[in-house]
Design a protein around this motif. Sequence first.
Motif, short mmCIF file in Angstrom:
data_model
loop_
_atom_site.label_atom_id
_atom_site.label_comp_id
_atom_site.label_asym_id
_atom_site.label_seq_id
_atom_site.Cartn_x
_atom_site.Cartn_y
_atom_site.Cartn_z
N ALA A 122 0.79 -1.06 0.08
CA ALA A 122 -0.16 0.12 0.08
C ALA A 122 0.96 1.13 0.01
N THR A 123 0.75 2.08 -0.98
CA THR A 123 1.39 3.38 -1.10
C THR A 123 0.59 4.34 0.04
N VAL A 124 1.31 5.22 0.61
CA VAL A 124 0.73 6.14 1.17
C VAL A 124 0.09 7.22 0.43
N THR A 125 -0.77 7.69 0.62
CA THR A 125 -1.62 8.69 -0.09
C THR A 125 -1.57 9.98 0.62
N ALA A 126 -2.13 11.21 -0.12
CA ALA A 126 -2.32 12.50 0.07
C ALA A 126 -3.51 12.19 1.34
N ASP A 159 1.08 18.08 -6.61
CA ASP A 159 0.63 16.90 -7.28
C ASP A 159 0.42 15.61 -6.51
N ASP A 160 0.25 15.77 -5.05
CA ASP A 160 0.07 15.01 -4.18
C ASP A 160 0.90 13.63 -4.06
N THR A 161 2.18 13.87 -4.43
CA THR A 161 3.27 12.86 -4.51
C THR A 161 4.23 13.16 -3.54
N ALA A 162 4.26 14.48 -2.82
CA ALA A 162 5.07 14.36 -1.71
C ALA A 162 4.66 15.46 -0.61
N MET A 163 5.16 15.55 0.29
CA MET A 163 4.65 16.68 1.48
C MET A 163 6.00 17.19 1.80
N GLY A 164 5.88 18.33 2.22
CA GLY A 164 7.06 19.19 2.91
C GLY A 164 6.58 19.07 4.57
N VAL A 165 7.77 18.98 5.46
CA VAL A 165 7.52 18.92 6.70
C VAL A 165 8.69 19.72 7.37
N LYS A 166 8.47 20.38 8.52
CA LYS A 166 9.27 21.06 9.29
C LYS A 166 10.32 20.22 9.72
N CYS A 167 11.43 20.59 9.67
CA CYS A 167 12.58 19.55 9.97
C CYS A 167 13.93 20.76 10.31
N ALA A 171 13.74 25.47 7.44
CA ALA A 171 13.70 24.29 8.29
C ALA A 171 12.59 23.66 7.87
N TRP A 172 12.94 23.02 6.45
CA TRP A 172 11.97 22.24 5.90
C TRP A 172 12.48 21.16 5.03
N LEU A 173 11.86 20.02 4.94
CA LEU A 173 12.33 19.06 4.07
C LEU A 173 11.19 18.31 3.36
N ARG A 174 11.33 17.93 2.16
CA ARG A 174 10.41 17.14 1.44
C ARG A 174 10.25 15.64 1.52
N VAL A 175 9.34 14.87 1.53
CA VAL A 175 9.15 13.68 1.73
C VAL A 175 8.29 12.80 0.38
N ARG A 176 8.92 12.00 -0.30
CA ARG A 176 8.06 11.11 -1.37
C ARG A 176 7.40 10.28 -0.63
N LEU A 177 5.78 10.57 -0.71
CA LEU A 177 4.80 9.72 -0.13
C LEU A 177 5.04 8.19 -0.64
N ALA A 178 5.38 7.91 -1.91
CA ALA A 178 5.52 6.42 -2.41
C ALA A 178 6.78 5.93 -1.83
N ALA A 179 7.62 6.69 -1.18
CA ALA A 179 9.03 5.93 -0.63
C ALA A 179 8.64 5.50 0.75
N LEU A 180 7.86 6.07 1.51
CA LEU A 180 7.46 5.64 2.67
C LEU A 180 7.15 4.08 3.10
N ASP A 181 7.64 3.73 4.23
CA ASP A 181 7.28 2.30 4.45
C ASP A 181 5.88 1.95 4.80
N ASP A 182 5.30 2.82 5.43
CA ASP A 182 3.87 2.57 6.07
C ASP A 182 3.42 3.79 6.66
N ALA A 183 2.02 3.49 7.10
CA ALA A 183 1.28 4.70 7.76
C ALA A 183 2.08 5.04 9.10
N GLY A 184 2.77 4.02 9.68
CA GLY A 184 3.40 4.47 11.09
C GLY A 184 4.56 5.19 10.99
N GLU A 185 5.32 5.08 9.67
CA GLU A 185 6.24 5.93 9.39
C GLU A 185 5.65 7.37 9.04
#
Length: 127
Positions: A7-11, A48-56, A83-97
């Motif tokens: 399962a891919t993590v989605t928006a 495009d809902d493929t990534a998110m940005g997070v405070k880091c 102080a920001w980082l981008r995360v590719r949603l498809a690369a996340l291991d799971d909803a816990g991550e």
Amino acid sequence: MTARSDATVTAADVRSAALSLPDTTEKLAWGQPTFRAAGKIFASLADDDTAMGVKCPKEDRAELIATEPEKFFLKEGHDDHYAWLRVRLAALDDAGELAAILADAWRQVAPRRLLAAHPELEGSGEG
């Protein structure tokens, strides 16, 4: 690292996980959904809902990107100054991550009173 699930993590997963954090609201800014704790942005969804940005913290970004470049990246010319980082949603291991990364970002902006009221959200060491 945990095994990647099918399962891919989605928006929608990002929205649900972010809004489950205390005193979090969603607000459109710059044409993108942003998630705020006590009014301060801690995450946003890419156009495009493929990534998110997070405070880091800036000092943590290089190591995260070097360790998992398929997962973490910077938007050149923009994130250099924040102080920001981008995360590719498809690369996340799971909803816990996903939840751990969002909780880490939430802690970056949450006021002390909010942190004190939610000790269950103390540092997880991930993200």
